[in-house]
Design an enzyme around this catalytic site. Structure first.
Site, PDB file in Angstrom:
ATOM      1  N   GLN A   1      81.037 -64.005  -3.806  1.00 56.56           N
ATOM      2  CA  GLN A   1      80.164 -64.980  -4.437  1.00 56.56           C
ATOM      3  C   GLN A   1      80.306 -64.947  -5.955  1.00 56.56           C
ATOM      4  O   GLN A   1      80.936 -64.053  -6.513  1.00 56.56           O
ATOM      5  CB  GLN A   1      78.705 -64.693  -4.059  1.00 56.56           C
ATOM      6  CG  GLN A   1      78.240 -63.301  -4.459  1.00 56.56           C
ATOM      7  CD  GLN A   1      76.975 -62.864  -3.779  1.00 56.56           C
ATOM      8  OE1 GLN A   1      76.298 -63.640  -3.126  1.00 56.56           O
ATOM      9  NE2 GLN A   1      76.618 -61.589  -3.915  1.00 56.56           N
TER      10      GLN A   1
ATOM     11  N   ASP B   1      65.655 -60.601   3.652  1.00 53.74           N
ATOM     12  CA  ASP B   1      65.607 -61.220   2.326  1.00 53.74           C
ATOM     13  C   ASP B   1      66.984 -61.810   2.038  1.00 53.74           C
ATOM     14  O   ASP B   1      67.702 -61.364   1.152  1.00 53.74           O
ATOM     15  CB  ASP B   1      65.227 -60.169   1.283  1.00 53.74           C
ATOM     16  CG  ASP B   1      65.048 -60.762  -0.106  1.00 53.74           C
ATOM     17  OD1 ASP B   1      64.877 -61.994  -0.204  1.00 53.74           O
ATOM     18  OD2 ASP B   1      65.081 -59.995  -1.083  1.00 53.74           O
TER      19      ASP B   1
ATOM     20  N   ASP C   1      78.322 -56.984   6.621  1.00 51.14           N
ATOM     21  CA  ASP C   1      77.721 -58.211   7.123  1.00 51.14           C
ATOM     22  C   ASP C   1      76.511 -57.840   7.970  1.00 51.14           C
ATOM     23  O   ASP C   1      76.601 -56.989   8.864  1.00 51.14           O
ATOM     24  CB  ASP C   1      78.745 -58.977   7.960  1.00 51.14           C
ATOM     25  CG  ASP C   1      78.146 -60.212   8.607  1.00 51.14           C
ATOM     26  OD1 ASP C   1      78.041 -61.244   7.930  1.00 51.14           O
ATOM     27  OD2 ASP C   1      77.778 -60.129   9.795  1.00 51.14           O
TER      28      ASP C   1
ATOM     29  N   HIS D   1      58.233 -61.223  -3.863  1.00 49.15           N
ATOM     30  CA  HIS D   1      58.513 -59.929  -3.255  1.00 49.15           C
ATOM     31  C   HIS D   1      57.254 -59.236  -2.734  1.00 49.15           C
ATOM     32  O   HIS D   1      57.333 -58.504  -1.734  1.00 49.15           O
ATOM     33  CB  HIS D   1      59.260 -59.035  -4.246  1.00 49.15           C
ATOM     34  CG  HIS D   1      60.658 -59.507  -4.507  1.00 49.15           C
ATOM     35  ND1 HIS D   1      61.020 -60.197  -5.653  1.00 49.15           N
ATOM     36  CD2 HIS D   1      61.788 -59.421  -3.749  1.00 49.15           C
ATOM     37  CE1 HIS D   1      62.302 -60.501  -5.604  1.00 49.15           C
ATOM     38  NE2 HIS D   1      62.802 -60.054  -4.463  1.00 49.15           N
TER      39      HIS D   1
END
Length: 514
Positions: free
Chosen positions: A243, A369, A351, A273
């Site tokens: 990314q 999250d 992953d 959070h």
């Protein structure tokens, strides 16, 4: 005979090299579209389709090229080098000044052009090999072999070396340099057959110097274009294997972006959070073992470490670069309070789907999250299959908490996530909270037994969340609740699965104009 062999061998090597360059440009365009325009599967699909269409057009036009073959080939390589080299730089510039629609048009046009030029190359090389004495069937087979073999090398080079080491802008210039060097090589080897070899040499040399300059300074200029995409000054930017990580800061407000999407603002991330962590933690008495999927920024871990009962926190985040940044960058460590350095925290750079499939441990609290489901790879982390695996790893009295995008802006997506979790047999509880940098944001909690929100108690120090306000977070307005009508009919939410990943479509439709 040896001279003929030498000439033909050079053509086969040239075919393999330019094929490597062609496939690198193809996957580079897919990555570029994915980063700037979103939805990786869609962008790669369009890139492959357009590139192949361009190759078909180029191959069709090549039948008109029957003379001056080597000169035509050299011209094509110079054009590919020039257009391909500046491709990423131009796309970033268009995005900065003209927006997504214009960027898409320019990018897709570039893909078609490079595809078309690539489609012209092979027939010309085959004809040239045949012209210098190689039988047609042999020349075709050998050129095609070089081309296909080069394609494999190009794909591997981009995925494992060019993109992680050089990024999208510099990689384009570096690959273009190879195309131009091939052109120079062909000019030298076939100079006696050319009418103006000196002119071609001069043009190739000038383009070579231009690409060198682009490789050295282009990324810095593209960075200034990228800065326009963000409201605040960029203080850190990195293209990792997985990314694009960007940090911005303005007047003390630190913001993290992944692939251009905002992940948090330091001014209000505590609202997100605290809701994500403390509601499930207050549901489970004396939670000891926690699984956090995502959360490589360390902010959810910071909240979890407030509980003395916690003995182990397993953080599963795919990108080690994100975890490294959150562990070393002083602004991030100040914000997450060095949470990732705690001995109770165990990092797994894997992953999440694969990790949960092979792991055998049970957890008191599981927190997802994860980034929003805006592509196929992320969608699998919002499926019935994935939530079923999470359910199987929950202790009997455990709780699963999932960030579930906005019930206001992405109403169908939110309630689809809720339905998907419910289909695993868990009882869902719904919460939403106002976060100024995001807007109205939703969460779905899954437990085996019903939860009385009135009795939930926050036992640790917080900046925003309190025990008495938790029930209010379960109240949804008419424009965000589950009772949704379309054309006079009530909408039925179907679970999202690996076989029917309709959540992506709902998500994209919802966020199209935001």
């Amino acid at each position: 005979m040896s001279r003929t062999f030498s000439k033909s061998s050079q053509l086969y090597w040239a075919s393999g090299i330019v094929s490597i360059c062609g496939i690198i440009f193809e996957v580079l365009f897919g990555a570029l579209g994915s980063y700037i325009l979103g939805d990786g599967v869609k962008q790669y699909t369009l890139t492959i389709s357009l590139f192949l269409t361009g190759m078909g057009i180029g191959a069709s036009l090549s039948e008109k090229v029957v003379k001056n073959l080597i000169t035509r080939f050299i011209t094509i390589e110079l054009l590919i080098g020039f257009i391909g080299g500046f491709s990423s730089f131009i796309v970033f510039g268009i995005m900065a000044v003209a927006g997504e629609e214009a960027t898409a048009i320019v990018l897709y046009t570039i893909i078609l052009m490079i595809g078309g030029l690539t489609g012209l190359e092979l027939p010309i090389l085959i004809r040239k090999a045949n012209e210098i004495g190689v039988e047609m069937n042999k020349s075709t087979a050998r050129v095609l072999f070089s081309d296909y073999a080069g394609g494999l090398v190009g794909g591997l080079l981009f995925a494992f070396f060019l993109r992680p080491e050089f990024g999208l802008v510099k990689s384009a210039f570096l690959v273009a340099i190879v195309n131009i060097l091939v052109a120079l090589w062909m000019v030298y080897s076939f100079r006696k057959e050319m009418v103006y070899p000196t002119i071609y040499t001069a043009v190739a040399f000038l383009l070579f110097l231009l690409m060198i300059v682009g490789a050295i300074f282009g990324e810095e200029m593209a960075f200034s274009f990228e800065q326009r995409l963000y409201n605040d000054p960029i203080i850190y930017s990195e293209e990792t294997t997985y990314q694009k990580i960007t940090l911005t800061r303005e007047q003390g407000d630190l913001r993290l972006y992944l692939n251009g999407q905002l992940q948090f603002s330091s001014s209000d991330e505590h609202r997100y959070h605290e809701t994500l962590v403390h509601i499930p933690m207050s549901t489970v008495e004396n939670a000891e073992n926690i699984l956090l999927l995502g959360g490589g920024d360390g902010l959810a871990v910071r909240e979890l470490l407030k509980y003395d009962s916690v003995k182990s926190i397993t953080v599963v985040d795919l990108d080690p670069a994100m975890v490294k940044l959150a562990s070393e960058h002083h602004l991030l460590t100040e914000l997450n309070e060095h949470s990732l350095e705690d001995e109770r925290v165990h990092i797994r750079n894997e992953d999440a789907f694969q990790y949960i499939k092979k792991d055998r441990k049970a957890f008191d609290v599981i927190i997802a999250d994860l980034p929003d489901p805006n592509n196929e790879s992320l969608n699998k982390l919002y499926t019935w299959e994935f939530y079923s695996l999470l359910r199987n790893h929950l202790e009997v009295n455990g709780a699963l908490m999932v960030q579930a995008t906005s019930p206001l802006f992405a109403r169908e997506a939110y309630w689809t996530i809720d339905r998907t979790i419910a289909e695993t047999g868990l009882i869902t509880s719904n919460f939403h909270v106002d976060i100024p940098s995001f807007g109205n944001w939703g969460f779905v909690m899954g437990t085996r037994d019903p939860v009385d929100q009135e009795k939930l108690t926050i036992s640790v120090q917080t900046e925003y969340l309190s025990s008495d306000m938790i029930p209010s977070l379960t109240v949804f307005g008419k424009d965000e609740n589950q009772q949704m009508m379309r054309e006079g009919k009530r909408v039925r939410f179907e679970p999202n699965t690996l076989i029917q990943p309709h959540l992506i479509e709902k998500y994209e439709r919802a966020w199209l104009y935001y």
